[in-house]
Design an enzyme around this catalytic site. Structure first.
Site, PDB file in Angstrom:
ATOM      1  N   ASP A 180       7.618 -23.910  -3.585  1.00 41.22           N
ATOM      2  CA  ASP A 180       7.147 -24.697  -4.730  1.00 41.22           C
ATOM      3  C   ASP A 180       6.485 -25.991  -4.248  1.00 41.22           C
ATOM      4  OD1 ASP A 180       7.893 -22.942  -6.754  1.00 41.22           O
ATOM      5  OD2 ASP A 180       9.932 -23.720  -6.837  1.00 41.22           O
ATOM      6  N   TYR A 204      14.058 -32.001 -10.103  1.00 39.14           N
ATOM      7  CA  TYR A 204      14.852 -33.248 -10.079  1.00 39.14           C
ATOM      8  C   TYR A 204      15.632 -33.445 -11.383  1.00 39.14           C
ATOM      9  CZ  TYR A 204      15.896 -37.856  -8.166  1.00 39.14           C
ATOM     10  OH  TYR A 204      16.538 -38.937  -7.629  1.00 39.14           O
ATOM     11  N   SER A 254      18.992 -31.926 -11.563  1.00 36.61           N
ATOM     12  CA  SER A 254      20.030 -32.619 -10.787  1.00 36.61           C
ATOM     13  C   SER A 254      20.618 -33.796 -11.567  1.00 36.61           C
ATOM     14  CB  SER A 254      19.453 -33.141  -9.471  1.00 36.61           C
ATOM     15  OG  SER A 254      18.953 -32.085  -8.711  1.00 36.61           O
ATOM     16  N   ALA A 272      21.657 -42.930 -13.238  1.00 32.62           N
ATOM     17  CA  ALA A 272      22.831 -43.810 -13.123  1.00 32.62           C
ATOM     18  C   ALA A 272      22.732 -45.068 -13.989  1.00 32.62           C
ATOM     19  CB  ALA A 272      23.053 -44.182 -11.657  1.00 32.62           C
TER      20      ALA A 272
HETATM   21  P1  NAP Z   1      10.069 -30.658  -1.429  1.00 31.07           P
HETATM   22  O1  NAP Z   1      10.672 -30.315  -0.152  1.00 31.07           O
HETATM   23  O2  NAP Z   1       8.636 -30.358  -1.686  1.00 31.07           O
HETATM   24  O3  NAP Z   1      10.963 -30.044  -2.603  1.00 31.07           O
HETATM   25  C1  NAP Z   1      12.364 -30.244  -2.643  1.00 31.07           C
HETATM   26  C2  NAP Z   1      13.007 -28.991  -3.231  1.00 31.07           C
HETATM   27  O4  NAP Z   1      12.676 -28.895  -4.634  1.00 31.07           O
HETATM   28  C3  NAP Z   1      12.519 -27.717  -2.555  1.00 31.07           C
HETATM   29  O5  NAP Z   1      13.616 -26.850  -2.393  1.00 31.07           O
HETATM   30  C4  NAP Z   1      11.510 -27.167  -3.562  1.00 31.07           C
HETATM   31  O6  NAP Z   1      11.356 -25.774  -3.482  1.00 31.07           O
HETATM   32  C5  NAP Z   1      12.182 -27.561  -4.868  1.00 31.07           C
HETATM   33  N1  NAP Z   1      11.313 -27.577  -6.047  1.00 31.07           N
HETATM   34  C6  NAP Z   1      10.078 -28.129  -6.172  1.00 31.07           C
HETATM   35  N2  NAP Z   1       9.618 -27.939  -7.423  1.00 31.07           N
HETATM   36  C7  NAP Z   1      10.570 -27.240  -8.087  1.00 31.07           C
HETATM   37  C8  NAP Z   1      10.667 -26.730  -9.406  1.00 31.07           C
HETATM   38  N3  NAP Z   1       9.708 -26.934 -10.315  1.00 31.07           N
HETATM   39  N4  NAP Z   1      11.809 -26.086  -9.760  1.00 31.07           N
HETATM   40  C9  NAP Z   1      12.800 -25.889  -8.875  1.00 31.07           C
HETATM   41  N5  NAP Z   1      12.770 -26.345  -7.616  1.00 31.07           N
HETATM   42  C10 NAP Z   1      11.657 -27.014  -7.224  1.00 31.07           C
HETATM   43  O7  NAP Z   1      10.415 -32.203  -1.673  1.00 31.07           O
HETATM   44  P2  NAP Z   1       9.636 -33.488  -2.101  1.00 31.07           P
HETATM   45  O8  NAP Z   1       8.315 -33.489  -1.460  1.00 31.07           O
HETATM   46  O9  NAP Z   1      10.551 -34.619  -1.856  1.00 31.07           O
HETATM   47  O10 NAP Z   1       9.474 -33.396  -3.708  1.00 31.07           O
HETATM   48  C11 NAP Z   1       8.953 -32.304  -4.424  1.00 31.07           C
HETATM   49  C12 NAP Z   1       9.852 -32.038  -5.605  1.00 31.07           C
HETATM   50  O11 NAP Z   1      11.181 -31.867  -5.127  1.00 31.07           O
HETATM   51  C13 NAP Z   1       9.930 -33.166  -6.609  1.00 31.07           C
HETATM   52  O12 NAP Z   1       8.946 -32.991  -7.591  1.00 31.07           O
HETATM   53  C14 NAP Z   1      11.357 -33.050  -7.168  1.00 31.07           C
HETATM   54  O13 NAP Z   1      11.397 -32.363  -8.389  1.00 31.07           O
HETATM   55  C15 NAP Z   1      12.090 -32.208  -6.149  1.00 31.07           C
HETATM   56  N6  NAP Z   1      13.199 -33.023  -5.637  1.00 31.07           N
HETATM   57  C16 NAP Z   1      14.427 -32.836  -6.194  1.00 31.07           C
HETATM   58  C17 NAP Z   1      15.497 -33.619  -5.786  1.00 31.07           C
HETATM   59  C18 NAP Z   1      16.824 -33.419  -6.424  1.00 31.07           C
HETATM   60  O14 NAP Z   1      16.983 -32.447  -7.170  1.00 31.07           O
HETATM   61  N7  NAP Z   1      17.777 -34.305  -6.178  1.00 31.07           N
HETATM   62  C19 NAP Z   1      15.330 -34.599  -4.802  1.00 31.07           C
HETATM   63  C20 NAP Z   1      14.055 -34.745  -4.240  1.00 31.07           C
HETATM   64  C21 NAP Z   1      12.980 -33.958  -4.684  1.00 31.07           C
HETATM   65  P3  NAP Z   1      10.625 -25.042  -2.239  1.00 31.07           P
HETATM   66  O15 NAP Z   1      11.640 -25.014  -1.153  1.00 31.07           O
HETATM   67  O16 NAP Z   1      10.303 -23.693  -2.804  1.00 31.07           O
HETATM   68  O17 NAP Z   1       9.413 -25.849  -1.871  1.00 31.07           O
END
Ligand code: NAP
Length: 265
Positions: free
Chosen positions: A45, A162, A165, A184
């Site tokens: 993704d 995000y 979470s 938070a």
């Molecule tokens: P990234 O490595 O590109 O993504 C972090 C994780 O989020 C990866 O496992 C990615 O899946 C997954 N992801 C991305 N879009 C998603 C969606 N629409 N639904 C479910 N999972 C999804 O990290 P990044 O560059 O920091 O940020 C990209 C996205 O990661 C952000 O838009 C954010 O939503 C998400 N993120 C989430 C958290 C959290 O949940 N605490 C923290 C940081 C970032 P793949 O492995 O398939 O790429």
């Protein structure tokens, strides 16, 4: 038809991208990053998000499709073992176009400069250090006074990222709504927030007016802008959408089940 293949740097993704490119060329398709009709991503993704940001000034004429080389993705429909099958569908052009809503993020900086961004997953406003204080307005009227780590506005397709979470709701991307989540929040007599996810319809604008500080971080999906002096950010569901080429039925709730509960069809 012109196609661009965007891959991440993993060996497996590079291998699949090469295989895909040679099969598309054999089928007489042009590979070019110059105004492509279709962008195929190979990775996860995250790779899909990067491709969206690379081409987000050409959304009206581009369609996107994703091959995943890791675990199941929310934007990536095809497995790396299905390249032949995907090429056949692309060549036959048997598809439906599905539109996912995007978030319009209008940032007004202290200097008076206004910047517009489009987000596919979410946009976050937080501070580098210390808690963030902000007034939250809906359609220009104060809704609450926030103090806490930050706030997140997400799209329906970002609701599985995000936002999830933070305890946000999962939203079917056929609904053109945005979701607001607090990170938070501190709740006392001065700072009182509703501390529930808010889901707002397309026409509504949610404005965040943070206290005057110069160490804000604004994120747009996987992009981050640090040490910003933000005066306010207006969030709204955009009139633009991302077009996804769907060569077989997309079942959002099945994907949710497979990703978070049990991996079976
Ligand atoms: P990234 O490595 O590109 O993504 C972090 C994780 O989020 C990866 O496992 C990615 O899946 C997954 N992801 C991305 N879009 C998603 C969606 N629409 N639904 C479910 N999972 C999804 O990290 P990044 O560059 O920091 O940020 C990209 C996205 O990661 C952000 O838009 C954010 O939503 C998400 N993120 C989430 C958290 C959290 O949940 N605490 C923290 C940081 C970032 P793949 O492995 O398939 O790429």
């Amino acid at each position: 038809m012109k196609i661009w293949i965007q891959s991440n740097t993993k060996n497996i993704s590079q291998k699949v991208a090469k295989q895909l490119q040679s099969k598309l060329l054999q089928a007489g398709i042009t590979i070019s990053a110059n105004r492509p009709d279709l962008v195929v991503t190979v990775g996860g993704d995250g790779t899909f998000l990067s491709a969206f940001h690379r081409f987000n000034d050409q959304l009206e004429h581009i369609e996107f499709v994703g091959i995943h080389t890791g675990h199941l993705g929310f934007y990536t429909d095809w497995q790396d073992s299905e390249v032949d099958n995907l090429v056949e569908h692309i060549v036959n052009n048997q598809k439906k176009t599905i539109c996912f809503p995007l978030l319009d993020v209008k940032v007004t900086f202290k200097s008076g400069v206004v910047s517009h961004f489009l987000s596919l997953n979410e946009s976050i406003l937080k501070r580098v250090s210390q808690t963030m204080r902000a007034d939250i307005l809906i359609d220009g009227r104060r809704f609450e006074r926030f103090r806490g780590d930050g706030v997140v506005l997400s799209t329906p397709s970002g609701s599985t990222a995000y936002s999830k979470s933070l305890g946000g709701a999962l939203i079917d991307p056929s609904l053109a709504v945005m979701q607001f989540n607090e990170m938070a929040p501190i709740n006392n007599r001065v700072y009182r927030t509703v501390n529930s996810s808010l889901i707002l319809p397309k026409e509504q604008v949610l404005t965040v007016m943070p206290a005057p500080q110069s160490d804000y971080i604004v994120t747009i999906d996987n992009l981050s802008y640090d040490h910003c002096s933000v005066q306010k950010i207006d969030y709204q569901i955009s009139c633009e959408t991302i077009n996804i080429a769907s060569y077989r039925p997309k079942r959002f709730w099945l994907r949710v089940r497979n990703a978070f509960l049990v991996d079976e069809n």
